[in-house]
Write a protein that holds these residues in place. Structure first.
Motif, PDB file in Angstrom:
ATOM      1  N   HIS A  82       0.839  -1.192   0.000  1.00 18.31           N
ATOM      2  CA  HIS A  82       0.000   0.000   0.000  1.00 18.31           C
ATOM      3  C   HIS A  82       0.880   1.250   0.000  1.00 18.31           C
ATOM      4  O   HIS A  82       2.043   1.203   0.413  1.00 18.31           O
ATOM      5  CB  HIS A  82      -0.874   0.035   1.257  1.00 18.31           C
ATOM      6  N   ASN A 514      -9.401  -1.676   6.376  1.00 17.67           N
ATOM      7  CA  ASN A 514      -8.176  -2.190   6.985  1.00 17.67           C
ATOM      8  C   ASN A 514      -8.512  -3.044   8.201  1.00 17.67           C
ATOM      9  O   ASN A 514      -9.020  -2.525   9.199  1.00 17.67           O
ATOM     10  CB  ASN A 514      -7.285  -1.014   7.395  1.00 17.67           C
ATOM     11  N   ASN A 531      -1.103  -5.634   3.274  1.00 16.10           N
ATOM     12  CA  ASN A 531      -1.314  -4.980   1.977  1.00 16.10           C
ATOM     13  C   ASN A 531      -2.438  -5.617   1.162  1.00 16.10           C
ATOM     14  O   ASN A 531      -2.766  -5.131   0.088  1.00 16.10           O
ATOM     15  CB  ASN A 531      -0.026  -5.021   1.157  1.00 16.10           C
ATOM     16  N   LEU A 534      -8.541  -4.174   0.655  1.00 17.21           N
ATOM     17  CA  LEU A 534      -8.896  -3.043  -0.196  1.00 17.21           C
ATOM     18  C   LEU A 534     -10.128  -2.356   0.364  1.00 17.21           C
ATOM     19  O   LEU A 534     -10.838  -2.918   1.211  1.00 17.21           O
ATOM     20  CB  LEU A 534      -9.112  -3.479  -1.639  1.00 17.21           C
ATOM     21  N   SER A 561      -8.140   5.535   4.093  1.00 19.96           N
ATOM     22  CA  SER A 561      -7.483   4.233   3.983  1.00 19.96           C
ATOM     23  C   SER A 561      -5.964   4.340   4.005  1.00 19.96           C
ATOM     24  O   SER A 561      -5.269   3.402   4.400  1.00 19.96           O
ATOM     25  CB  SER A 561      -7.911   3.530   2.693  1.00 19.96           C
ATOM     26  N   THR A 563      -4.083   4.626   1.280  1.00 19.17           N
ATOM     27  CA  THR A 563      -3.470   4.003   0.108  1.00 19.17           C
ATOM     28  C   THR A 563      -4.234   4.380  -1.153  1.00 19.17           C
ATOM     29  O   THR A 563      -5.444   4.620  -1.117  1.00 19.17           O
ATOM     30  CB  THR A 563      -3.427   2.470   0.244  1.00 19.17           C
ATOM     31  N   MET A 582      -2.515  -7.690  -3.147  1.00 15.15           N
ATOM     32  CA  MET A 582      -2.396  -6.478  -3.947  1.00 15.15           C
ATOM     33  C   MET A 582      -1.422  -6.670  -5.105  1.00 15.15           C
ATOM     34  O   MET A 582      -0.277  -7.064  -4.910  1.00 15.15           O
ATOM     35  CB  MET A 582      -1.944  -5.299  -3.095  1.00 15.15           C
ATOM     36  N   ARG A 585      -0.957  -0.761  -8.189  1.00 22.23           N
ATOM     37  CA  ARG A 585      -1.360   0.452  -7.477  1.00 22.23           C
ATOM     38  C   ARG A 585      -1.321   1.640  -8.420  1.00 22.23           C
ATOM     39  O   ARG A 585      -0.351   1.828  -9.166  1.00 22.23           O
ATOM     40  CB  ARG A 585      -0.441   0.708  -6.282  1.00 22.23           C
TER      41      ARG A 585
END
Length: 656
Positions: A82, A514, A531, A534, A561, A563, A582, A585
């Motif tokens: 993240h 989270n 990580n 979402l 969040s 991220t 993840m 990004r």
């Protein structure tokens, strides 16, 4: 879907104010009797239980992220972290390249992109703005044996203040008629031929298939039950069957016969003006949030002024079918699928050959739908299925506390859908699909976004992005977040894989947020790392191996969040069910949309939309202004540009 730009401040569903049961309340009633103890949760994870019991309520007394598990993930890539910065990031065992950006040439004679000297005529010869959904259609190999395909791409929205580097986003300026035409030319759709050589795809700029479909100039036909209805007639179209363009194209779908479904979502944003409260369309427009007066098109084009053309909004909010193999074909608005803020329209062939199309109405407290064709799919080809989507039944979902969904038909004359309630024909039921669903008692939901069926398993995944307007006193044991800033994913289990069934089981797959933050009350498999979670699930994709991939759209909620948006693999089966991982990004300010795999699974195409929002809405690296980052060119002479990115595994093989 562009969360931070296109949503209204308040939902338009009056049934919420009148006390209709929300999905969160139903989940609470269903699961409050089934509170999970830690030992039972651990046993469920170990046994691969196929329900919410397979996910730990981490941060609410559960184990920490990244718990030990002997199971092996189906997703074979090194997870990324993240974070927030001005770059895009990809799993290190993969590589990502920009394929095409807003303003890039789409034809051999396309003018060079000049952000300081734009014109509508030039934009209609260039790749459009704010790319969203991506459809993939394999073509026959080229003369040298190279792979060829068509990409069918939505362009959701355009804001001249972000397109013209001479203007500053957020600062008032005088909007001109020329700028209005540029915005019209920048949205709609692009169809692009691509060819793969040495593992990389490139655009074929002289392809006969390449095409722009725009709100400025492309004729679109109306088909199905609402075609020609009086409420679709305007001064410029007295027949009610001919429309210029398509609006707010968000997600979509590809049909089994090779056509492209593009979905009109935030069409209310483009309408302004005023309509008398006693006008026959006033209540209908209010239910769709009209007018928003967000855009100024109505100043220069009377069809976007509801006072001048009160029927024009009824001509948008549909699913549009396009034949990408015939550039001369006319797109058709398939009105049998209903009118609302369509996020997407993913289809699947049922066991009896009927086509089922799943659709979400992306609004707080609105509904989940599916359409079942009357006819059956004919594998003979496109012509045999040409008008299959014009005849069938549209259903809306009512979630029950018994763990089943009832699909309620939106059919004129059945139940309350009669003249006594203001519906005088099937056309009117479809034009006012939201109100029809209200009257039927459908379940108000937390922004239904993309809906992805998986033919091999008989399961369907519904992305519910968020609902920050839900009151705190609506909290419950299964979804104790009011407001709900982080969304969740629901799994539908169609009985024996019968997607046309009228009763469907449902479970919660994950709750976003989270898991290490107790206030988020997120729900993920304990094997999820720090990580792997979402927030605000938006679009989904199913790869050739049947795995689910989910993208996020948080808007300014990245401040909550911590991220940027991106793409995650999400496990749906076995002991790791409910685990996220993840993969990609986005640069700050952008959302990831349109994830789509090539047929062989060796390329993943993603759309990075609206990068570079103003710095005051985001938290970026020290020294980064957000609004001035210029992704993906990093050229101060270029604005930030939305783009389609191609992703491959290093050394070849299937992505992920």
């Amino acid at each position: 879907m562009t969360d931070s730009e296109n949503h209204q401040e308040a939902p338009s569903n009056p049934t919420v104010e009148s006390g209709a049961t929300t999905l969160e309340q139903i989940m609470g009633q269903r699961y409050s009797r089934r509170r999970f103890v830690k030992s039972a949760l651990a046993a469920a994870v170990a046994s691969g239980a196929g329900s919410l019991a397979g996910c730990q309520e981490q941060g609410a007394g559960g184990s920490s992220p990244g718990g030990e598990s002997s199971a092996v993930s189906r997703f074979d890539f090194t997870e990324i972290e993240h974070g927030i910065d001005e770059f895009h990031h990809i799993a290190p065992d993969h590589e990502a390249d920009v394929l095409i950006r807003w303003g890039d040439p789409l034809f051999a004679d396309s003018p060079r992109f000049d952000p300081r000297n734009q014109s509508a005529a030039a934009q209609e010869r260039q790749f459009g703005c704010n790319n969203d959904y991506i459809g993939f259609l394999q073509l026959e190999p080229g003369a040298a044996g190279e792979a060829r395909a068509l990409l069918c791409i939505n362009h959701e929205t355009a804001y001249i203040a972000r397109m013209d580097p001479e203007l500053e986003w957020g600062v008032p300026f005088i909007f001109t008629a020329e700028q209005c035409e540029i915005e019209k030319a920048a949205i709609g759709n692009s169809i692009v031929e691509v060819v793969r050589q040495d593992g990389r795809w490139s655009v074929v700029s002289d392809s006969a298939y390449n095409r722009r479909i725009t709100t400025r100039s492309t004729p679109v036909l109306v088909s199905g039950p609402a075609a020609g209805h009086a409420r679709l007639k305007t001064s410029k179209d007295p027949d009610g069957r001919n429309i210029i363009g398509t609006l707010g194209n968000c997600a979509g779908g590809m049909t089994p016969w090779g056509t492209y479904l593009t979905c009109e979502e935030n069409f209310p944003d483009y309408f302004g003006g005023n309509l008398a409260a006693e006008h026959p369309e006033a209540e209908n427009h209010r239910r769709y949030g009209l007018p928003t007066n967000l855009k100024q098109w109505g100043r220069f084009d009377s069809r976007f002024d509801i006072g001048a053309e009160p029927h024009e909004p009824n001509r948008f909010g549909w699913v549009v079918e396009i034949d990408p193999l015939n550039p001369a074909s006319t797109p058709k608005k398939r009105t049998a699928l209903g009118r609302f803020k369509h996020e997407g329209a993913e289809s699947v062939i049922g066991p009896d050959g009927r086509i089922v199309v799943y659709m979400g109405d992306d609004e707080r407290f609105d509904y989940l739908y599916k359409f079942v064709t009357a006819g059956r799919y004919d594998p003979a080809g496109k012509e045999a299925n040409r008008d299959l989507l014009d005849d069938g039944v549209l259903y809306v979902a009512r979630f029950g506390t018994d763990g089943w969904v009832d699909w309620l038909p939106l059919v004129f004359g059945q139940g309350p859908l009669t003249a006594a309630n203001g519906f005088n024909s099937q056309a009117e039921v479809l034009i006012e699909a939201r109100r029809a669903a209200d009257v039927l008692g459908a379940t108000p939901m937390d922004r239904p976004e993309d809906v992805q069926p998986i033919a091999a398993t008989g399961k369907v995944y519904v992305m519910l992005s968020n609902n920050t307007t839900r009151a705190a006193d609506a909290a419950d044991a299964a979804n104790p977040r009011g407001p709900n800033a982080f969304g969740h994913i629901i799994e539908l289990i169609e009985p024996e894989g019968n997607f046309a069934a009228l009763r469907t089981r449902w479970e919660i797959l994950v709750r976003g947020g989270n898991p290490a933050e107790s206030a988020h009350q997120a729900s993920w498999n304990p094997a999820t790392t720090a990580n792997g979670w979402l927030a605000s699930p938006d679009n989904g994709a199913v790869d050739p191996q049947g795995r689910l991939w989910v993208s996020s759209d948080q808007g300014e909620k990245i401040l909550l969040s911590g991220t940027c948006d991106g793409l995650w693999g999400v496990e749906t089966e076995g002991p790791l069910r409910g685990m996220g991982k993840m993969f990609f990004r986005c640069p700050v300010g952008a959302e990831l949309t349109g994830p789509q795999f090539s047929d062989d699974g060796e390329t993943l195409f993603v759309a990075v939309q609206h990068p570079g929002v103003p710095a005051e809405y985001v938290a970026s690296k020290p020294g980064s202004s957000g609004a001035d980052m210029h992704w993906p060119d990093f050229d101060k002479n270029m604005p930030s540009r939305s783009a389609v990115v191609q992703i491959r595994r290093k050394g070849g093989g299937r992505v992920g």
